[in-house]
Write an enzyme that holds these catalytic residues in place. Sequence first.
Site, PDB file in Angstrom:
ATOM      1  N   LYS A 130      46.703  13.212  45.656  1.00  0.00           N
ATOM      2  CA  LYS A 130      45.998  14.474  45.931  1.00  0.00           C
ATOM      3  C   LYS A 130      45.966  14.751  47.429  1.00  0.00           C
ATOM      4  O   LYS A 130      46.323  15.833  47.886  1.00  0.00           O
ATOM      5  CB  LYS A 130      44.560  14.391  45.396  1.00  0.00           C
ATOM      6  CG  LYS A 130      43.666  15.507  45.888  1.00  0.00           C
ATOM      7  CD  LYS A 130      42.254  15.387  45.365  1.00  0.00           C
ATOM      8  CE  LYS A 130      41.342  14.548  46.223  1.00  0.00           C
ATOM      9  NZ  LYS A 130      40.821  15.212  47.426  1.00  0.00           N
ATOM     10  N   ASN A 131      45.517  13.751  48.204  1.00  0.00           N
ATOM     11  CA  ASN A 131      45.319  14.012  49.630  1.00  0.00           C
ATOM     12  C   ASN A 131      46.635  14.234  50.370  1.00  0.00           C
ATOM     13  O   ASN A 131      46.655  14.917  51.393  1.00  0.00           O
ATOM     14  CB  ASN A 131      44.520  12.876  50.285  1.00  0.00           C
ATOM     15  CG  ASN A 131      43.050  12.941  49.894  1.00  0.00           C
ATOM     16  OD1 ASN A 131      42.611  13.920  49.280  1.00  0.00           O
ATOM     17  ND2 ASN A 131      42.299  11.905  50.226  1.00  0.00           N
ATOM     18  N   CYS A 181      28.886  19.345  53.407  1.00  0.00           N
ATOM     19  CA  CYS A 181      29.429  18.824  52.165  1.00  0.00           C
ATOM     20  C   CYS A 181      28.609  17.619  51.781  1.00  0.00           C
ATOM     21  O   CYS A 181      27.902  17.049  52.604  1.00  0.00           O
ATOM     22  CB  CYS A 181      30.906  18.520  52.325  1.00  0.00           C
ATOM     23  SG  CYS A 181      31.362  16.835  52.364  1.00  0.00           S
ATOM     24  N   ARG A 215      30.659  16.118  58.322  1.00  0.00           N
ATOM     25  CA  ARG A 215      32.097  16.399  58.346  1.00  0.00           C
ATOM     26  C   ARG A 215      32.482  17.600  59.204  1.00  0.00           C
ATOM     27  O   ARG A 215      32.936  18.631  58.702  1.00  0.00           O
ATOM     28  CB  ARG A 215      32.633  16.558  56.923  1.00  0.00           C
ATOM     29  CG  ARG A 215      32.466  15.296  56.113  1.00  0.00           C
ATOM     30  CD  ARG A 215      33.068  15.393  54.755  1.00  0.00           C
ATOM     31  NE  ARG A 215      34.477  15.091  54.736  1.00  0.00           N
ATOM     32  CZ  ARG A 215      35.187  14.987  53.607  1.00  0.00           C
ATOM     33  NH1 ARG A 215      34.607  15.174  52.455  1.00  0.00           N
ATOM     34  NH2 ARG A 215      36.459  14.701  53.660  1.00  0.00           N
ATOM     35  N   ASP A 227      37.271   5.976  50.351  1.00  0.00           N
ATOM     36  CA  ASP A 227      37.430   6.618  49.045  1.00  0.00           C
ATOM     37  C   ASP A 227      37.456   5.618  47.881  1.00  0.00           C
ATOM     38  O   ASP A 227      37.527   6.028  46.721  1.00  0.00           O
ATOM     39  CB  ASP A 227      38.715   7.461  49.019  1.00  0.00           C
ATOM     40  CG  ASP A 227      38.560   8.758  49.796  1.00  0.00           C
ATOM     41  OD1 ASP A 227      37.439   9.063  50.225  1.00  0.00           O
ATOM     42  OD2 ASP A 227      39.574   9.460  49.981  1.00  0.00           O
ATOM     43  N   ARG A 229      38.606  17.308  40.259  1.00  0.00           N
ATOM     44  CA  ARG A 229      39.204  17.587  41.573  1.00  0.00           C
ATOM     45  C   ARG A 229      40.240  16.520  41.926  1.00  0.00           C
ATOM     46  O   ARG A 229      41.169  16.792  42.679  1.00  0.00           O
ATOM     47  CB  ARG A 229      38.119  17.593  42.663  1.00  0.00           C
ATOM     48  CG  ARG A 229      37.144  18.739  42.540  1.00  0.00           C
ATOM     49  CD  ARG A 229      36.223  18.757  43.740  1.00  0.00           C
ATOM     50  NE  ARG A 229      37.005  18.681  44.972  1.00  0.00           N
ATOM     51  CZ  ARG A 229      36.552  18.220  46.127  1.00  0.00           C
ATOM     52  NH1 ARG A 229      35.322  17.804  46.238  1.00  0.00           N
ATOM     53  NH2 ARG A 229      37.337  18.186  47.181  1.00  0.00           N
TER      54      ARG A 229
HETATM   55  C1  UD1 Z   1      40.279  12.683  54.492  1.00  0.00           C
HETATM   56  C2  UD1 Z   1      40.409  12.620  52.985  1.00  0.00           C
HETATM   57  C3  UD1 Z   1      39.147  12.026  52.377  1.00  0.00           C
HETATM   58  C4  UD1 Z   1      38.843  10.663  53.012  1.00  0.00           C
HETATM   59  C5  UD1 Z   1      38.820  10.771  54.522  1.00  0.00           C
HETATM   60  C6  UD1 Z   1      38.676   9.415  55.213  1.00  0.00           C
HETATM   61  C7  UD1 Z   1      41.817  14.532  52.482  1.00  0.00           C
HETATM   62  C8  UD1 Z   1      41.940  15.878  51.865  1.00  0.00           C
HETATM   63  N1  UD1 Z   1      40.590  13.972  52.485  1.00  0.00           N
HETATM   64  O1  UD1 Z   1      39.193  13.549  54.793  1.00  0.00           O
HETATM   65  O2  UD1 Z   1      39.353  11.880  50.976  1.00  0.00           O
HETATM   66  O3  UD1 Z   1      37.584  10.216  52.574  1.00  0.00           O
HETATM   67  O4  UD1 Z   1      40.054  11.368  55.004  1.00  0.00           O
HETATM   68  O5  UD1 Z   1      39.689   8.562  54.817  1.00  0.00           O
HETATM   69  O6  UD1 Z   1      42.793  13.953  52.914  1.00  0.00           O
HETATM   70  N2  UD1 Z   1      35.360  13.843  62.050  1.00  0.00           N
HETATM   71  C9  UD1 Z   1      34.807  14.449  63.151  1.00  0.00           C
HETATM   72  N3  UD1 Z   1      35.374  15.609  63.608  1.00  0.00           N
HETATM   73  C10 UD1 Z   1      36.462  16.178  62.998  1.00  0.00           C
HETATM   74  C11 UD1 Z   1      37.012  15.543  61.871  1.00  0.00           C
HETATM   75  C12 UD1 Z   1      36.440  14.371  61.418  1.00  0.00           C
HETATM   76  O7  UD1 Z   1      33.837  13.964  63.723  1.00  0.00           O
HETATM   77  O8  UD1 Z   1      36.920  17.225  63.465  1.00  0.00           O
HETATM   78  C13 UD1 Z   1      34.753  12.588  61.539  1.00  0.00           C
HETATM   79  C14 UD1 Z   1      34.230  12.729  60.105  1.00  0.00           C
HETATM   80  O9  UD1 Z   1      32.918  13.243  60.091  1.00  0.00           O
HETATM   81  C15 UD1 Z   1      34.296  11.313  59.600  1.00  0.00           C
HETATM   82  C16 UD1 Z   1      35.544  10.757  60.313  1.00  0.00           C
HETATM   83  O10 UD1 Z   1      35.795  11.627  61.411  1.00  0.00           O
HETATM   84  O11 UD1 Z   1      33.176  10.571  60.017  1.00  0.00           O
HETATM   85  C17 UD1 Z   1      36.781  10.680  59.450  1.00  0.00           C
HETATM   86  O12 UD1 Z   1      36.999  11.908  58.792  1.00  0.00           O
HETATM   87  P1  UD1 Z   1      38.463  12.439  58.471  1.00  0.00           P
HETATM   88  O13 UD1 Z   1      39.406  11.312  58.570  1.00  0.00           O
HETATM   89  O14 UD1 Z   1      38.721  13.644  59.295  1.00  0.00           O
HETATM   90  O15 UD1 Z   1      38.327  12.877  56.969  1.00  0.00           O
HETATM   91  P2  UD1 Z   1      39.009  14.116  56.266  1.00  0.00           P
HETATM   92  O16 UD1 Z   1      40.341  14.390  56.863  1.00  0.00           O
HETATM   93  O17 UD1 Z   1      38.020  15.231  56.158  1.00  0.00           O
END
Ligand code: UD1
Length: 421
Positions: free
Chosen positions: A22-23, A118, A123, A308, A400
């Site tokens: 999915k991701n 969320c 996030r 996850d 999902r």
């Molecule tokens: C992706 C995955 C999700 C998984 C996560 C961590 C998808 C669609 N989703 O989510 O299933 O749980 O990786 O492996 O691929 N952060 C910030 N600022 C940002 C972005 C992130 O502070 O702009 C922080 C987040 O709050 C979190 C950490 O970075 O604490 C990691 O998040 P991130 O790796 O970005 O997760 P997603 O890409 O949203």
Amino acid sequence: MDKIIVKGGNKLQGRIPIAGAKNACLTLMPAALLTAEPLTLTNAPRLSDIRTMTELLESLGCEVARLQDGQVLAMGCKQITNHTAEYDIVRKMRASILVLGPMLARDGHATVSLPGGCAIGARPVDLHLKALEAMGAEIELRDGYVHAKVDGRLKGAEFEFPVVSVGATENALMAATLAEGTTVLKNAAREPEIVDLADCLIAMGAKIEGAETGTITIHGVEKLHGATHRVVTDRIELGTYMLAPVMTGGSVELIGGRRDLVGAFADKLEEAGVEVEETEDGLRVTRNGAGLKPLHVVTEPYPGFPTDLQAQMMAMLMLADGESVLEEKIFENRFMHAPELQRMGANIVVRGGTAHVHGGTPLKGAKVMATDLRASVSLILAGLAAEGETSVSRVYHLDRGYENVVEKLSACGADIKRVDE
Ligand code: UD1
């Protein structure tokens, strides 16, 4: 609304096919925005998140054809006719932010609704925006939307992520493929989904090195072309079903599974006393009635233990002989499954980002509620091991990220069905 009813106690024996990730698919689909030529994805999973991304791409002017019952997605984006990703779609799925980098890189402007809060924490998307700003984008937050523009093309830049972010790495990587000059992304995520995205972009004509190393170098090109790409195996679906025979005893072969995708997770299963072996078609997981040792698990970016799979691991540790500790280091509020698991008799104490799981208390079926995607499947796993009937409501969370859960588990002997409430 549907719910899932599981009657626990059956040993599992058989084979479970693992779908495309999915991701990975959710970041490969927006890559179609980078070119006027067709991008075709095979091995796509059939999930509601994929339908949401389809809807989003269509709203921007892409054509998306679902072929072979949705396992093939043929996308074409001759022209982006609308550069705004509306709140109504983005609010359903945070991964919508991944259209920002590609649209900006191709046409020099893009507007995307902020995803909002969320269930598993704040996030934010600040890192996505900072990386694009480093490439010369001008970004303004107005009326709940991110407005991004650039004069001419984005410019190659060096950018170091202060925290590892999967999504921000994907957005920056896609944008950099069409930038002028070379971009170096440091402290980048190196999840298998990032490597898969880089492979697809390379097939589209991008020049990328080091996607698996955490430092990605991208030499921008003027144009990308079409390609056909097979979506990598879903390591989270894989890890989830690896736990099914552990919960019940038995032995299940995960077709398409690869140990390198779930290295840290498989290591932990073995530490607990579970057998994991590589087979010609995938991975086989066996538990022969022996007790499970308690574990200390810390979630980390890849190649560490994935957040996850934390909820599912908690379900397994409820069966271990003694106290386990689960430390959640990625998302601050990701233990909402704990109170639901407690309704089934689990002894779990959550303190901040750490959960102490006192294993060994007998699990009893109960009415429980899915609170997010991974939490929902942890309740089903717990139901497989519990005495009596467990009914899991709010299964739209499950839809999902997991296709045909009922079919996959019942084919191995589980007593599980989906009913209309
Ligand atoms: C992706 C995955 C999700 C998984 C996560 C961590 C998808 C669609 N989703 O989510 O299933 O749980 O990786 O492996 O691929 N952060 C910030 N600022 C940002 C972005 C992130 O502070 O702009 C922080 C987040 O709050 C979190 C950490 O970075 O604490 C990691 O998040 P991130 O790796 O970005 O997760 P997603 O890409 O949203």
